[in-house]
Design a protein around this motif. Structure first.
Motif, mmCIF file in Angstrom:
data_model
loop_
_atom_site.group_PDB
_atom_site.id
_atom_site.type_symbol
_atom_site.label_atom_id
_atom_site.label_comp_id
_atom_site.label_asym_id
_atom_site.label_seq_id
_atom_site.Cartn_x
_atom_site.Cartn_y
_atom_site.Cartn_z
ATOM 1 N N ALA A 105 0.831 -1.205 0.000
ATOM 2 C CA ALA A 105 0.000 0.000 0.000
ATOM 3 C C ALA A 105 0.865 1.254 0.000
ATOM 4 C CB ALA A 105 -0.923 0.002 1.211
ATOM 5 N N VAL A 106 1.968 1.231 0.734
ATOM 6 C CA VAL A 106 2.844 2.400 0.813
ATOM 7 C C VAL A 106 3.636 2.577 -0.479
ATOM 8 C CG1 VAL A 106 4.820 3.437 1.996
ATOM 9 C CG2 VAL A 106 3.013 2.302 3.329
ATOM 10 N N SER A 107 4.269 1.519 -0.939
ATOM 11 C CA SER A 107 5.134 1.636 -2.123
ATOM 12 C C SER A 107 4.345 1.811 -3.415
ATOM 13 C CB SER A 107 6.033 0.401 -2.232
ATOM 14 O OG SER A 107 5.258 -0.780 -2.425
ATOM 15 N N GLY A 108 3.073 1.358 -3.433
ATOM 16 C CA GLY A 108 2.304 1.415 -4.661
ATOM 17 C C GLY A 108 1.331 2.567 -4.757
ATOM 18 N N SER A 109 1.327 3.462 -3.793
ATOM 19 C CA SER A 109 0.343 4.548 -3.780
ATOM 20 C C SER A 109 1.001 5.903 -4.017
ATOM 21 C CB SER A 109 -0.420 4.575 -2.447
ATOM 22 O OG SER A 109 -1.150 3.380 -2.263
ATOM 23 N N ASP A 110 0.245 6.773 -4.645
ATOM 24 C CA ASP A 110 0.702 8.142 -4.877
ATOM 25 C C ASP A 110 0.380 9.043 -3.696
ATOM 26 O OD1 ASP A 110 1.309 7.624 -7.811
ATOM 27 O OD2 ASP A 110 -0.837 7.185 -7.739
ATOM 28 N N MET A 111 -0.568 8.595 -2.880
ATOM 29 C CA MET A 111 -0.953 9.314 -1.673
ATOM 30 C C MET A 111 -1.150 8.269 -0.593
ATOM 31 S SD MET A 111 -3.983 12.146 -1.351
ATOM 32 C CE MET A 111 -4.438 12.916 0.205
ATOM 33 N N VAL A 112 -0.412 8.395 0.494
ATOM 34 C CA VAL A 112 -0.417 7.395 1.569
ATOM 35 C C VAL A 112 -0.916 8.053 2.849
ATOM 36 C CG1 VAL A 112 0.986 5.838 2.969
ATOM 37 C CG2 VAL A 112 1.501 6.130 0.532
ATOM 38 N N LEU A 113 -1.990 7.525 3.403
ATOM 39 C CA LEU A 113 -2.559 8.040 4.645
ATOM 40 C C LEU A 113 -2.191 7.099 5.776
ATOM 41 C CD1 LEU A 113 -6.126 9.004 3.335
ATOM 42 C CD2 LEU A 113 -3.944 10.228 3.072
ATOM 43 N N LEU A 114 -1.373 7.568 6.690
ATOM 44 C CA LEU A 114 -0.901 6.735 7.797
ATOM 45 C C LEU A 114 -1.869 6.862 8.965
ATOM 46 C CD1 LEU A 114 2.966 7.362 7.780
ATOM 47 C CD2 LEU A 114 1.665 5.504 6.745
ATOM 48 N N LEU A 115 -2.729 5.862 9.109
ATOM 49 C CA LEU A 115 -3.773 5.902 10.125
ATOM 50 C C LEU A 115 -3.673 4.728 11.084
ATOM 51 C CD1 LEU A 115 -6.745 7.088 7.870
ATOM 52 C CD2 LEU A 115 -5.138 8.463 9.208
ATOM 53 N N ILE A 116 -2.469 4.178 11.240
ATOM 54 C CA ILE A 116 -2.245 3.158 12.253
ATOM 55 C C ILE A 116 -2.087 3.841 13.606
ATOM 56 C CG2 ILE A 116 -1.226 1.491 10.672
ATOM 57 C CD1 ILE A 116 1.526 2.372 11.549
ATOM 58 N N SER A 117 -2.067 3.065 14.658
ATOM 59 C CA SER A 117 -1.980 3.651 15.997
ATOM 60 C C SER A 117 -0.690 4.431 16.151
ATOM 61 C CB SER A 117 -2.054 2.556 17.059
ATOM 62 O OG SER A 117 -0.867 1.782 17.074
ATOM 63 N N ASP A 118 -0.720 5.421 17.035
ATOM 64 C CA ASP A 118 0.457 6.262 17.236
ATOM 65 C C ASP A 118 1.660 5.458 17.699
ATOM 66 O OD1 ASP A 118 -0.887 8.607 16.520
ATOM 67 O OD2 ASP A 118 -1.715 8.821 18.538
ATOM 68 N N GLY A 119 1.437 4.503 18.600
ATOM 69 C CA GLY A 119 2.545 3.686 19.081
ATOM 70 C C GLY A 119 3.160 2.867 17.969
ATOM 71 N N ALA A 120 2.314 2.263 17.120
ATOM 72 C CA ALA A 120 2.818 1.479 16.002
ATOM 73 C C ALA A 120 3.540 2.366 15.004
ATOM 74 C CB ALA A 120 1.668 0.742 15.325
ATOM 75 N N LEU A 121 3.013 3.554 14.767
ATOM 76 C CA LEU A 121 3.638 4.474 13.830
ATOM 77 C C LEU A 121 5.014 4.908 14.327
ATOM 78 C CD1 LEU A 121 3.342 6.005 11.213
ATOM 79 C CD2 LEU A 121 2.099 7.795 12.432
ATOM 80 N N ALA A 122 5.123 5.139 15.626
ATOM 81 C CA ALA A 122 6.422 5.514 16.184
ATOM 82 C C ALA A 122 7.446 4.406 15.996
ATOM 83 C CB ALA A 122 6.273 5.829 17.672
ATOM 84 N N GLY A 123 6.996 3.160 16.013
ATOM 85 C CA GLY A 123 7.914 2.042 15.843
ATOM 86 C C GLY A 123 8.223 1.705 14.406
ATOM 87 N N ARG A 124 7.368 2.133 13.451
ATOM 88 C CA ARG A 124 7.519 1.702 12.055
ATOM 89 C C ARG A 124 7.779 2.840 11.075
ATOM 90 N NH1 ARG A 124 3.481 -2.787 9.858
ATOM 91 N NH2 ARG A 124 5.250 -2.875 8.409
ATOM 92 N N TYR A 125 7.858 4.081 11.551
ATOM 93 C CA TYR A 125 7.909 5.196 10.608
ATOM 94 C C TYR A 125 9.130 5.149 9.699
ATOM 95 C CZ TYR A 125 11.421 7.775 13.341
ATOM 96 O OH TYR A 125 12.568 8.159 13.965
ATOM 97 N N GLN A 126 10.272 4.698 10.217
ATOM 98 C CA GLN A 126 11.470 4.653 9.366
ATOM 99 C C GLN A 126 11.294 3.655 8.232
ATOM 100 O OE1 GLN A 126 14.187 3.918 12.719
ATOM 101 N NE2 GLN A 126 15.236 5.826 12.213
ATOM 102 N N GLU A 127 10.737 2.513 8.543
ATOM 103 C CA GLU A 127 10.462 1.494 7.525
ATOM 104 C C GLU A 127 9.485 2.020 6.481
ATOM 105 O OE1 GLU A 127 7.618 -2.463 7.443
ATOM 106 O OE2 GLU A 127 8.521 -1.829 9.336
ATOM 107 N N ILE A 128 8.445 2.721 6.948
ATOM 108 C CA ILE A 128 7.446 3.261 6.026
ATOM 109 C C ILE A 128 8.037 4.382 5.177
ATOM 110 C CG2 ILE A 128 5.283 4.572 5.937
ATOM 111 C CD1 ILE A 128 4.372 2.916 8.387
ATOM 112 N N PHE A 129 8.796 5.271 5.794
ATOM 113 C CA PHE A 129 9.416 6.357 5.034
ATOM 114 C C PHE A 129 10.290 5.813 3.900
ATOM 115 C CE2 PHE A 129 9.448 9.816 8.616
ATOM 116 C CZ PHE A 129 8.062 9.845 8.568
#
Length: 491
Positions: A105-129
């Protein structure tokens, strides 16, 4: 207050006068859906990552609003996610590619909405970026990640847009009002938007298109820093934590004064979630006072003056904890602890059992505004308003995060099924904050505010004397003209 302005080549900007300031807004509505293709020019796919309260609501609203366009909405979930079945039931499918992995979803989208939990986002943001393509538009519905990046010295990728659209209500409200207002133009939950980083020149149009597609009747401008401070603090304040602490303290007070259990629950919880919230929604905070008789106004004024200082003290502490990064970090570090010590119930006391019986026999016409309850509730609400104003937040944001979201989106859920149904339909960040700070409000109201109203005590009435002419009343009168056309109905 920071002056904000924006320009859009797709949507018509309107200027509104809010007290002594001018703010720019976008008026939404289903009649604008034909403009969404233009707003999302260059976007073939929007990837919604997560299926929490906001993720599920926003994915469905976007999909429905963009039906018939070339823009596809996909949902990205981690492998083994327990939400996969819910997403499938909502119409997303692995077979047609609208339900996929987070990575795809992240690599294939032109617009990515990050709506996972804040704790999960804090742990995964580098991977997602790392998966974002240059020129992608990265969307958030909460500024939490901005606060976390400040804490850890991180930053967003320099080659992507960073925007936010933040609905002024829980995810269930975002979806419920969109559906309930299907035949009413301009029905939905208002939202704020922010442009944090614009490398493509398309960030503003895409943010506004996102908000319109969610069904927001009106969209206000803010910044991500301002949004996360007011939002994280607000949910710990009057939106969730404070109202929980208020009703617990009032119920015990009324019981101690000799009221029966049903009367105590009705005078505390039912009064706030019923007539007080309805009155504020349509007539503002001053409308609650105006609705009372002479004797009731005297009770309101004293209760207000006793509760306001407590509200100022606790909310100042909350805001400092949020602004310093402490509260943000407390949510991040809670992640692993919650695996061993999950959040417990907040409605297991006799008070909330009585509430079930009161709701079962409820007659809305027989529940009135209790003047003491109204004074306490409005005093704490106004204390939060004053702190946010002094901190420089936009007037519309202060009104939304302290008043409108409370009475139009959140309190209706407590009215329907109790405090846990309200709090636990919100994000993990909100749930943690409400549990942490509700007891603080409860304690100080019980230990300081109510004893100050004793027969041998003199209450400083200065807080109430500042109430009648407060500028927030003008702000709310303006905002009342921009409330959703449909009142939320919670089953």
């Amino acid at each position: 207050m920071q002056e904000l302005d924006f320009e859009s080549s797709v949507f018509t900007k309107e200027l509104i006068t809010v007290a002594d300031h001018t703010e720019a807004i976008i008026r939404g509505g289903r009649d604008l859906f034909p403009k969404l293709s233009e707003a999302f020019a260059g976007v073939d796919q929007i990837g919604v990552v997560g299926w929490g309260p906001q993720g599920s609501a926003q994915a469905q609203n976007l999909r429905d609003s963009l039906a018939g366009t070339e823009v596809r909405v996909v949902v990205g979930l981690r492998e083994g996610s327990r939400s996969r079945t819910e997403a499938i039931d909502a119409g997303f499918s692995e077979a047609d590619g609208t339900l996929t992995t987070v990575e795809d979803a992240v690599s294939g989208s032109d617009m990515v909405l990050l709506l996972i939990s804040d704790g999960a986002l804090a742990g995964r943001y580098q991977e997602i970026f790392a998966l974002l393509r240059p020129g992608t538009t990265l969307g958030l519905s909460h500024g939490f990640l901005v606060g976390h990046l400040a804490n850890v010295g991180g930053s967003f990728p320099a080659d992507v847009d960073v925007i936010a659209v933040c609905p002024k209500g829980m995810g269930k409200s975002v979806r419920a009002l969109y559906l309930q207002g299907a035949d009413v133009n301009g029905a939905g939950i208002n939202a704020s938007f922010a442009i944090h980083q614009d490398v493509t020149g398309k960030a503003t149009n895409r943010a506004l298109g996102w908000s319109v597609a969610l069904g927001a009747p009106y969209t206000f401008q803010t910044t991500l820093e301002s949004e996360y401070r007011s939002d994280v603090a607000g949910e710990r304040g009057i939106l969730l934590g404070a109202v929980h602490g208020i009703v617990e303290s009032l119920f015990r007070r009324y019981m101690a004064e000799g009221a029966g259990e049903r009367e105590a629950f009705t005078r505390s919880v039912e009064s706030i979630t019923g007539p007080i919230s309805r009155t504020i929604s349509h007539d503002g905070i001053i409308g609650v006072y105006d609705a009372l008789g002479v004797a009731g106004r005297e009770v309101f004024a004293r209760a207000y003056s006793a509760a306001y200082p407590v509200g100022r003290e606790v909310f100042a502490e909350i805001y400092d904890e949020v602004a310093s990064g402490n509260e943000i970090n407390s949510v991040v570090v809670a992640g692993s602890r919650l695996e061993q010590y999950p959040m417990g119930a907040i409605d297991s006391t006799g008070m909330w059992s009585i509430g079930q019986k009161v709701r079962a026999d409820r007659n809305e016409d027989q529940v009135s505004i209790d003047p003491f309850t109204a004074g306490v509730y409005c005093g704490v609400m106004m204390a939060q308003i004053d702190h946010l104003l002094e901190a420089g937040h936009p007037y519309s944001e202060v009104a939304n995060e302290s008043v409108i979201e409370s009475v139009d989106s959140l309190n209706p859920y407590m009215h329907a099924r109790g405090v846990a149904y309200m709090v636990d339909n919100c994000s993990v960040t909100a749930r943690l904050g409400a549990r942490k700070w509700a007891p603080r409000f409860d304690y100080l109201l019980s230990q300081q505010a109510y004893p100050a109203l004793g027969p041998d005590r003199t209450v400083d009435m200065a807080p109430f004397h500042a109430f009648d002419q407060h500028m927030i009343h003008d702000v709310l009168r303006t905002c009342a003209q921009m409330r959703p056309e449909v009142d939320i109905f919670v089953e």
